[in-house]
Design a protein around this motif. Structure first.
Motif, PDB file in Angstrom:
ATOM      1  N   THR A  12       0.827  -1.204   0.000  1.00 33.67           N
ATOM      2  CA  THR A  12       0.000   0.000   0.000  1.00 33.67           C
ATOM      3  C   THR A  12       0.862   1.255   0.000  1.00 33.67           C
ATOM      4  N   ASN A  13       0.286   2.308  -0.509  1.00 31.13           N
ATOM      5  CA  ASN A  13       0.952   3.604  -0.511  1.00 31.13           C
ATOM      6  C   ASN A  13      -0.115   4.675  -0.413  1.00 31.13           C
ATOM      7  N   TYR A  14       0.214   5.777   0.236  1.00 31.92           N
ATOM      8  CA  TYR A  14      -0.772   6.815   0.516  1.00 31.92           C
ATOM      9  C   TYR A  14      -0.220   8.195   0.197  1.00 31.92           C
ATOM     10  N   ALA A  15      -1.123   9.068  -0.179  1.00 36.45           N
ATOM     11  CA  ALA A  15      -0.759  10.473  -0.290  1.00 36.45           C
ATOM     12  C   ALA A  15      -0.494  11.006   1.120  1.00 36.45           C
ATOM     13  N   ASP A  16       0.415  11.962   1.213  1.00 33.02           N
ATOM     14  CA  ASP A  16       0.774  12.489   2.525  1.00 33.02           C
ATOM     15  C   ASP A  16      -0.429  13.045   3.279  1.00 33.02           C
ATOM     16  N   PHE A  17      -1.372  13.612   2.550  1.00 34.40           N
ATOM     17  CA  PHE A  17      -2.482  14.280   3.221  1.00 34.40           C
ATOM     18  C   PHE A  17      -3.490  13.313   3.839  1.00 34.40           C
ATOM     19  N   VAL A  18      -3.330  12.000   3.607  1.00 36.31           N
ATOM     20  CA  VAL A  18      -4.237  11.029   4.234  1.00 36.31           C
ATOM     21  C   VAL A  18      -3.508  10.021   5.109  1.00 36.31           C
ATOM     22  N   LYS A  19      -2.189  10.070   5.111  1.00 33.25           N
ATOM     23  CA  LYS A  19      -1.431   9.108   5.912  1.00 33.25           C
ATOM     24  C   LYS A  19      -1.828   9.187   7.388  1.00 33.25           C
ATOM     25  N   GLY A  20      -2.053   8.018   7.956  1.00 32.64           N
ATOM     26  CA  GLY A  20      -2.455   7.952   9.347  1.00 32.64           C
ATOM     27  C   GLY A  20      -3.946   8.083   9.568  1.00 32.64           C
ATOM     28  N   ARG A  21      -4.677   8.466   8.520  1.00 33.01           N
ATOM     29  CA  ARG A  21      -6.131   8.625   8.663  1.00 33.01           C
ATOM     30  C   ARG A  21      -6.910   7.646   7.779  1.00 33.01           C
ATOM     31  N   PHE A  22      -6.392   7.370   6.594  1.00 33.03           N
ATOM     32  CA  PHE A  22      -7.087   6.489   5.653  1.00 33.03           C
ATOM     33  C   PHE A  22      -6.347   5.161   5.548  1.00 33.03           C
ATOM     34  N   THR A  23      -7.102   4.102   5.302  1.00 29.91           N
ATOM     35  CA  THR A  23      -6.513   2.780   5.103  1.00 29.91           C
ATOM     36  C   THR A  23      -7.156   2.129   3.893  1.00 29.91           C
ATOM     37  N   ILE A  24      -6.319   1.671   2.966  1.00 29.62           N
ATOM     38  CA  ILE A  24      -6.801   0.949   1.799  1.00 29.62           C
ATOM     39  C   ILE A  24      -6.610  -0.539   2.046  1.00 29.62           C
ATOM     40  N   SER A  25      -7.598  -1.321   1.655  1.00 27.54           N
ATOM     41  CA  SER A  25      -7.515  -2.773   1.809  1.00 27.54           C
ATOM     42  C   SER A  25      -8.309  -3.407   0.682  1.00 27.54           C
ATOM     43  N   LYS A  26      -8.225  -4.723   0.587  1.00 24.59           N
ATOM     44  CA  LYS A  26      -8.955  -5.397  -0.488  1.00 24.59           C
ATOM     45  C   LYS A  26      -9.370  -6.785  -0.060  1.00 24.59           C
ATOM     46  N   ASP A  27     -10.371  -7.274  -0.760  1.00 25.68           N
ATOM     47  CA  ASP A  27     -10.854  -8.643  -0.598  1.00 25.68           C
ATOM     48  C   ASP A  27     -10.759  -9.274  -1.979  1.00 25.68           C
ATOM     49  N   ASN A  28      -9.735 -10.087  -2.189  1.00 27.77           N
ATOM     50  CA  ASN A  28      -9.516 -10.661  -3.520  1.00 27.77           C
ATOM     51  C   ASN A  28     -10.684 -11.556  -3.956  1.00 27.77           C
ATOM     52  N   TYR A  37     -11.360  -1.404  -0.584  1.00 29.77           N
ATOM     53  CA  TYR A  37     -12.012  -0.537   0.388  1.00 29.77           C
ATOM     54  C   TYR A  37     -11.114   0.653   0.714  1.00 29.77           C
ATOM     55  N   LEU A  38     -11.735   1.705   1.144  1.00 31.36           N
ATOM     56  CA  LEU A  38     -10.995   2.850   1.669  1.00 31.36           C
ATOM     57  C   LEU A  38     -11.663   3.253   2.977  1.00 31.36           C
ATOM     58  N   GLN A  39     -11.014   2.908   4.070  1.00 32.79           N
ATOM     59  CA  GLN A  39     -11.505   3.318   5.380  1.00 32.79           C
ATOM     60  C   GLN A  39     -10.966   4.707   5.665  1.00 32.79           C
ATOM     61  N   MET A  40     -11.869   5.634   5.884  1.00 38.10           N
ATOM     62  CA  MET A  40     -11.493   7.031   6.082  1.00 38.10           C
ATOM     63  C   MET A  40     -11.899   7.452   7.493  1.00 38.10           C
ATOM     64  N   ASN A  41     -10.911   7.769   8.297  1.00 32.95           N
ATOM     65  CA  ASN A  41     -11.144   8.207   9.683  1.00 32.95           C
ATOM     66  C   ASN A  41     -10.674   9.643   9.844  1.00 32.95           C
ATOM     67  N   SER A  42     -11.111  10.247  10.937  1.00 27.13           N
ATOM     68  CA  SER A  42     -10.709  11.631  11.249  1.00 27.13           C
ATOM     69  C   SER A  42     -10.903  12.544  10.054  1.00 27.13           C
ATOM     70  N   LEU A  43     -12.057  12.442   9.448  1.00 27.64           N
ATOM     71  CA  LEU A  43     -12.317  13.204   8.223  1.00 27.64           C
ATOM     72  C   LEU A  43     -12.333  14.697   8.495  1.00 27.64           C
ATOM     73  N   LYS A  44     -11.859  15.431   7.499  1.00 29.25           N
ATOM     74  CA  LYS A  44     -11.768  16.877   7.565  1.00 29.25           C
ATOM     75  C   LYS A  44     -12.604  17.484   6.442  1.00 29.25           C
ATOM     76  N   PRO A  45     -13.044  18.714   6.590  1.00 35.73           N
ATOM     77  CA  PRO A  45     -13.804  19.348   5.501  1.00 35.73           C
ATOM     78  C   PRO A  45     -13.052  19.328   4.180  1.00 35.73           C
ATOM     79  N   GLU A  46     -11.737  19.416   4.219  1.00 34.58           N
ATOM     80  CA  GLU A  46     -10.961  19.395   2.979  1.00 34.58           C
ATOM     81  C   GLU A  46     -10.906  18.022   2.319  1.00 34.58           C
ATOM     82  N   ASP A  47     -11.441  17.002   2.973  1.00 32.97           N
ATOM     83  CA  ASP A  47     -11.568  15.691   2.336  1.00 32.97           C
ATOM     84  C   ASP A  47     -12.810  15.605   1.454  1.00 32.97           C
TER      85      ASP A  47
END
Length: 122
Positions: A57-73, A79-89
């Motif tokens: 996995t790899n993330y843009a700096d602006f989502v590191k630590g807040r978003f998690t990408i995962s998959k079900d083969n 999936y994209l789990q998005m936590n600590s969402l901000k208005p700029e998201d």
């Protein structure tokens, strides 16, 4: 024919969470990488997160630590789990499959979903 369908967007308050899904349909044998992008009107589409066929996995700096990408083969779903969402998201979130191979050996490149809207607002 291969299609991607995103879901899970909606309205959420700042600090809240959402989980986006992107399901690939068709007689799929393999997908090499799947990517989440987002786009705000008037701005360029920007990469959010990537997951390879091997699970790297790899993330843009602006989502590191807040978003998690995962998959079900088994479900051909990312999936994209998005936590600590901000208005700029706030944006339309799109998924993209770089390369898809189907059961008859046809390759599809750069397959995009239709997008799902995420609004972060109080």
């Amino acid at each position: 024919q291969v299609q991607l369908v995103e879901s899970g967007g909606g309205l959420v308050q700042p600090g809240g969470s959402l989980r986006l899904s992107c399901a690939a349909s068709g007689s799929i044998v393999s997908i090499n990488a799947m990517v989440w992008y987002r786009q705000v009107p008037g701005k360029q589409r920007e990469l959010v997160a990537v997951i390879t066929s091997g699970g790297t996995t790899n993330y843009a700096d602006f989502v590191k630590g807040r978003f998690t990408i995962s998959k079900d083969n088994a479900k051909n779903t990312v999936y994209l789990q998005m936590n600590s969402l901000k208005p700029e998201d706030t944006a339309v979130y799109y998924c993209r499959a770089d390369q898809v191979r189907d059961a008859v050996g046809t390759y599809y490149y750069g397959v995009w979903g239709q997008g799902t809207r995420v609004t972060v607002s109080s």
